[in-house]
Design a protein around this motif. Structure first.
Motif, mmCIF file in Angstrom:
data_model
loop_
_atom_site.group_PDB
_atom_site.id
_atom_site.type_symbol
_atom_site.label_atom_id
_atom_site.label_comp_id
_atom_site.label_asym_id
_atom_site.label_seq_id
_atom_site.Cartn_x
_atom_site.Cartn_y
_atom_site.Cartn_z
ATOM 1 N N ASN A 273 0.827 -1.207 0.000
ATOM 2 C CA ASN A 273 0.000 0.000 0.000
ATOM 3 C C ASN A 273 0.865 1.261 0.000
ATOM 4 O O ASN A 273 0.398 2.333 0.355
ATOM 5 C CB ASN A 273 -0.920 0.005 1.227
ATOM 6 C CG ASN A 273 -2.011 -1.048 1.112
ATOM 7 O OD1 ASN A 273 -2.710 -1.102 0.100
ATOM 8 N ND2 ASN A 273 -2.146 -1.895 2.115
ATOM 9 N N ASP A 274 2.129 1.123 -0.376
ATOM 10 C CA ASP A 274 3.079 2.233 -0.412
ATOM 11 C C ASP A 274 3.001 2.888 -1.792
ATOM 12 O O ASP A 274 3.462 2.336 -2.784
ATOM 13 C CB ASP A 274 4.488 1.700 -0.146
ATOM 14 C CG ASP A 274 5.508 2.812 0.065
ATOM 15 O OD1 ASP A 274 5.266 3.930 -0.433
ATOM 16 O OD2 ASP A 274 6.532 2.553 0.714
ATOM 17 N N GLN A 275 2.421 4.095 -1.847
ATOM 18 C CA GLN A 275 2.230 4.772 -3.130
ATOM 19 C C GLN A 275 3.539 5.277 -3.730
ATOM 20 O O GLN A 275 3.584 5.654 -4.893
ATOM 21 C CB GLN A 275 1.251 5.940 -2.964
ATOM 22 C CG GLN A 275 -0.160 5.508 -2.595
ATOM 23 C CD GLN A 275 -0.718 4.494 -3.586
ATOM 24 O OE1 GLN A 275 -0.734 4.740 -4.797
ATOM 25 N NE2 GLN A 275 -1.178 3.354 -3.084
ATOM 26 N N GLY A 276 4.619 5.273 -2.938
ATOM 27 C CA GLY A 276 5.911 5.673 -3.461
ATOM 28 C C GLY A 276 6.606 4.564 -4.227
ATOM 29 O O GLY A 276 7.606 4.810 -4.909
ATOM 30 N N SER A 277 6.089 3.354 -4.127
ATOM 31 C CA SER A 277 6.690 2.232 -4.851
ATOM 32 C C SER A 277 6.176 2.187 -6.283
ATOM 33 O O SER A 277 5.096 2.694 -6.591
ATOM 34 C CB SER A 277 6.363 0.906 -4.147
ATOM 35 O OG SER A 277 4.969 0.654 -4.159
ATOM 36 N N SER A 278 6.960 1.577 -7.171
ATOM 37 C CA SER A 278 6.519 1.398 -8.558
ATOM 38 C C SER A 278 5.483 0.290 -8.617
ATOM 39 O O SER A 278 5.312 -0.484 -7.670
ATOM 40 C CB SER A 278 7.716 1.049 -9.446
ATOM 41 O OG SER A 278 8.681 2.080 -9.429
ATOM 42 N N ARG A 279 4.767 0.209 -9.754
ATOM 43 C CA ARG A 279 3.728 -0.808 -9.892
ATOM 44 C C ARG A 279 4.308 -2.203 -9.694
ATOM 45 O O ARG A 279 3.769 -3.020 -8.939
ATOM 46 C CB ARG A 279 3.051 -0.692 -11.268
ATOM 47 C CG ARG A 279 2.179 0.548 -11.411
ATOM 48 C CD ARG A 279 1.761 0.756 -12.859
ATOM 49 N NE ARG A 279 0.945 -0.337 -13.355
ATOM 50 C CZ ARG A 279 -0.374 -0.409 -13.216
ATOM 51 N NH1 ARG A 279 -1.024 0.531 -12.560
ATOM 52 N NH2 ARG A 279 -1.044 -1.424 -13.720
ATOM 53 N N VAL A 280 5.395 -2.507 -10.386
ATOM 54 C CA VAL A 280 6.182 -3.714 -10.096
ATOM 55 C C VAL A 280 7.587 -3.207 -9.785
ATOM 56 O O VAL A 280 8.381 -2.968 -10.683
ATOM 57 C CB VAL A 280 6.188 -4.696 -11.276
ATOM 58 C CG1 VAL A 280 7.024 -5.919 -10.935
ATOM 59 C CG2 VAL A 280 4.765 -5.127 -11.632
ATOM 60 N N HIS A 281 7.858 -3.003 -8.511
ATOM 61 C CA HIS A 281 9.076 -2.324 -8.080
ATOM 62 C C HIS A 281 10.301 -3.230 -8.203
ATOM 63 O O HIS A 281 11.350 -2.815 -8.688
ATOM 64 C CB HIS A 281 8.914 -1.868 -6.625
ATOM 65 C CG HIS A 281 9.918 -0.848 -6.204
ATOM 66 N ND1 HIS A 281 9.633 0.505 -6.134
ATOM 67 C CD2 HIS A 281 11.214 -0.976 -5.828
ATOM 68 C CE1 HIS A 281 10.707 1.158 -5.734
ATOM 69 N NE2 HIS A 281 11.682 0.281 -5.535
ATOM 70 N N CYS A 282 10.162 -4.461 -7.733
ATOM 71 C CA CYS A 282 11.278 -5.403 -7.788
ATOM 72 C C CYS A 282 10.743 -6.830 -7.786
ATOM 73 O O CYS A 282 9.527 -7.043 -7.666
ATOM 74 C CB CYS A 282 12.238 -5.190 -6.615
ATOM 75 S SG CYS A 282 11.479 -5.300 -4.985
ATOM 76 N N LYS A 283 11.634 -7.793 -7.921
ATOM 77 C CA LYS A 283 11.239 -9.197 -7.946
ATOM 78 C C LYS A 283 12.169 -10.000 -7.044
ATOM 79 O O LYS A 283 13.295 -9.590 -6.765
ATOM 80 C CB LYS A 283 11.312 -9.759 -9.370
ATOM 81 C CG LYS A 283 10.418 -9.055 -10.382
ATOM 82 C CD LYS A 283 10.599 -9.649 -11.773
ATOM 83 C CE LYS A 283 9.734 -8.944 -12.814
ATOM 84 N NZ LYS A 283 9.924 -9.533 -14.164
ATOM 85 N N ILE A 284 11.673 -11.156 -6.619
ATOM 86 C CA ILE A 284 12.516 -12.125 -5.922
ATOM 87 C C ILE A 284 12.382 -13.446 -6.666
ATOM 88 O O ILE A 284 11.271 -13.944 -6.848
ATOM 89 C CB ILE A 284 12.106 -12.293 -4.451
ATOM 90 C CG1 ILE A 284 12.363 -11.001 -3.666
ATOM 91 C CG2 ILE A 284 12.876 -13.445 -3.814
ATOM 92 C CD1 ILE A 284 11.964 -11.076 -2.204
ATOM 93 N N GLU A 285 13.501 -13.981 -7.130
ATOM 94 C CA GLU A 285 13.496 -15.248 -7.865
ATOM 95 C C GLU A 285 14.201 -16.323 -7.056
ATOM 96 O O GLU A 285 15.212 -16.055 -6.403
ATOM 97 C CB GLU A 285 14.213 -15.087 -9.217
ATOM 98 C CG GLU A 285 13.523 -14.154 -10.196
ATOM 99 C CD GLU A 285 14.295 -14.051 -11.504
ATOM 100 O OE1 GLU A 285 15.386 -14.670 -11.600
ATOM 101 O OE2 GLU A 285 13.824 -13.361 -12.420
ATOM 102 N N PHE A 286 13.665 -17.552 -7.117
ATOM 103 C CA PHE A 286 14.386 -18.679 -6.539
ATOM 104 C C PHE A 286 15.145 -19.357 -7.671
ATOM 105 O O PHE A 286 14.551 -19.865 -8.620
ATOM 106 C CB PHE A 286 13.445 -19.675 -5.868
ATOM 107 C CG PHE A 286 14.180 -20.785 -5.159
ATOM 108 C CD1 PHE A 286 14.873 -20.528 -3.990
ATOM 109 C CD2 PHE A 286 14.201 -22.069 -5.677
ATOM 110 C CE1 PHE A 286 15.575 -21.528 -3.340
ATOM 111 C CE2 PHE A 286 14.890 -23.081 -5.040
ATOM 112 C CZ PHE A 286 15.585 -22.808 -3.862
#
Length: 340
Positions: free
Chosen positions: A220-233
Motif C-alpha cells: 500500500n506504499d504509493q511511493g513504490s513502482s507498480r512492479v518495483h522489484c522481484k525475488i526469484e528462486f
C-alpha cells in the motif's frame, strides 16, 4: 499545616476525578464495542444463521475461514471491520476486528498467520452453493504448492481481489483438518511503512513486489513502482532483482540491481522496510528444537535450499544427540556449490 492539609485533600480529589473520568471513558468504549457486536449478532440471527461471537476478531490460526460479509464502522474514533465468517464444522460467526482486511472481499477464504490475514485458494469449494462431490480417499499430506496469479497485461485493470499471494491448502491425513498452507516457506516481514506488521510468504519461484494489486506481494506504499522489484528462486537461493523502479531498490542500506538474499537482510522499497526471514531463523537462538523442525519443513518443500541447509547443519552440530546428521548436510552444500 491546615493549608497543607487542604492542598493534599485537593490533590486527592483531583486525582480521584481523573481516575473516574478515565474509567468512564473506558467503559463507554467497551460498551460501544459490545453494542456493535450485539447489532452484528442480531443481524445474523435475523437471517436465521444462528451465529456466535468471535472474540474481538481474534481469528484462530490453522483454521480456514470463509468471509461471508464485511463492512466498516467507526467505534470511538477508530475504524473497525465487522461482518460474518464461516468455517468447517462451525456455524457462521460475527466478528469485529481492527486487523487489516482491505485485500479481502466477500466470498474469499483466508487464514490468520502470525497476526495477519492471508487469502487462501480453496479451489472454490467453500464458495460453491452446489452439492460437493464425495471427497477422494485421503492421502498422505504433501507440502502446499503456491498458486501464482497470472501476470497482468500492461493495460489490464487491476483487481483488488488478487492482492496477496494465494496458496492451495493441504489437508491432513483425515481429510478434515486443513494444515497451515504457509508452513515451511520463508517470508517477508514489513517493519516500516503502510503495511507494518504484515508477513508475506515467499514461494520457491518468482515473486513480484510493488503497488500493483496483482503483485505477489502487493504494498500500500504509493511511493513504490507498480512492479518495483522481484525475488526469484534460482535452484538453491533467493535473488532480489530491481525492476527498473523509479526510486531504486535498497538492500542493507545499499542500492542494488541484483543480490542474493540471506536471512535477516533488510530490503527497502520506497518508504517500506522489509526483512527476509523464516520461522527457523526467528527461533534459532530462543528455541533451537523448533528452529530445527522449521528448517526441516522448508527442506521438505525444496531440498536444495542452501540457507536452510546451512542453518540446519549449524543447529544440528550444537545438538549432542543429532551431531552426526550435520555431516551429510555439509556434503550436500558442497555438492550444490560445485554445481552437482
Amino acid at each position: 499545616m491546615e493549608v497543607l492539609g487542604w492542598m493534599i485533600a485537593g490533590i486527592l480529589a483531583i486525582t480521584t476525578i481523573v481516575f473516574l473520568w478515565l474509567w468512564v471513558q473506558a467503559r463507554l468504549k467497551q460498551r460501544a464495542v459490545e453494542e456493535t457486536m450485539q447489532d452484528v449478532q442480531q443481524a445474523v440471527g435475523a437471517s436465521g444463521a444462528g451465529a456466535r461471537g468471535v472474540t474481538n476478531g481474534n481469528f484462530d490460526q490453522d483454521v480456514i475461514y470463509n468471509l461471508l460479509a464485511k463492512g466498516q464502522l467507526n467505534v470511538q474514533g477508530k475504524m473497525h471491520n465487522f461482518g460474518v465468517v464461516g468455517a468447517d464444522g462451525h456455524a457462521p460467526q460475527p466478528f469485529l476486528s481492527t486487523v487489516n482486511m482491505t485485500h479481502l472481499v466477500a466470498g474469499d477464504s483466508f487464514s490468520s498467520i502470525r497476526g495477519s490475514l492471508h487469502k487462501v485458494d480453496t479451489g472454490g469449494a467453500a464458495q460453491s452453493a452446489a452439492p460437493a462431490a464425495a471427497p477422494p480417499a485421503a492421502a498422505a499430506p504433501t507440502p502446499a504448492t503456491p498458486v501464482m496469479p497470472a501476470a497482468p497485461e500492461p493495460e489490464e485493470e487491476e483487481d483488488a481481489a488478487d492482492r496477496t499471494i494465494m496458496f492451495a491448502p493441504t489437508r491432513g491425513a483425515s481429510g478434515s483438518a486443513p494444515v497451515n498452507p504457509f508452513a515451511g516457506f520463508p517470508y517477508l516481514r514489513v517493519t516500516e511503512g503502510p503495511d507494518t506488521g504484515t508477513d508475506f510468504p515467499v514461494p520457491f519461484k518468482e515473486s513480484t513486489i510493488g503497488r500493483e494489486k496483482s503483485s505477489t506481494i502487493a504494498l500500500n506504499d504509493q511511493g513504490s513502482s507498480r512492479v518495483h522489484c522481484k525475488i526469484e528462486f534460482r535452484g538453491h537461493e533467493f535473488v532480489l532483482l530491481d525492476n527498473n523502479s523509479t526510486n531504486g531498490t535498497m538492500c542493507n542500506g545499499d542500492k542494488v540491481t541484483e543480490k542474493s538474499l540471506a536471512f535477516g537482510d533488510s530490503v527497502q522499497v520506497a518508504d517500506t522496510m522489509i526483512t527476509f526471514t523464516c520461522d527457523g531463523f526467528e527461533h534459532k537462538d530462543s528455541d533451537p528444537e523448533r528452529a530445527i523442525a522449521a528448517f526441516e519443513q522448508s527442506l521438505e518443500i525444496e531440498k536444495n535450499f542452501v540457507l536452510a541447509l546451512q542453518n540446519l547443519a549449524f543447529l544440528l552440530e550444537r545438538n549432542v544427540a543429532r551431531q552426526k546428521e550435520a555431516a551429510p548436510l555439509w556434503q550436500r552444500i558442497m555438492e550444490i556449490d560445485q554445481g552437482n
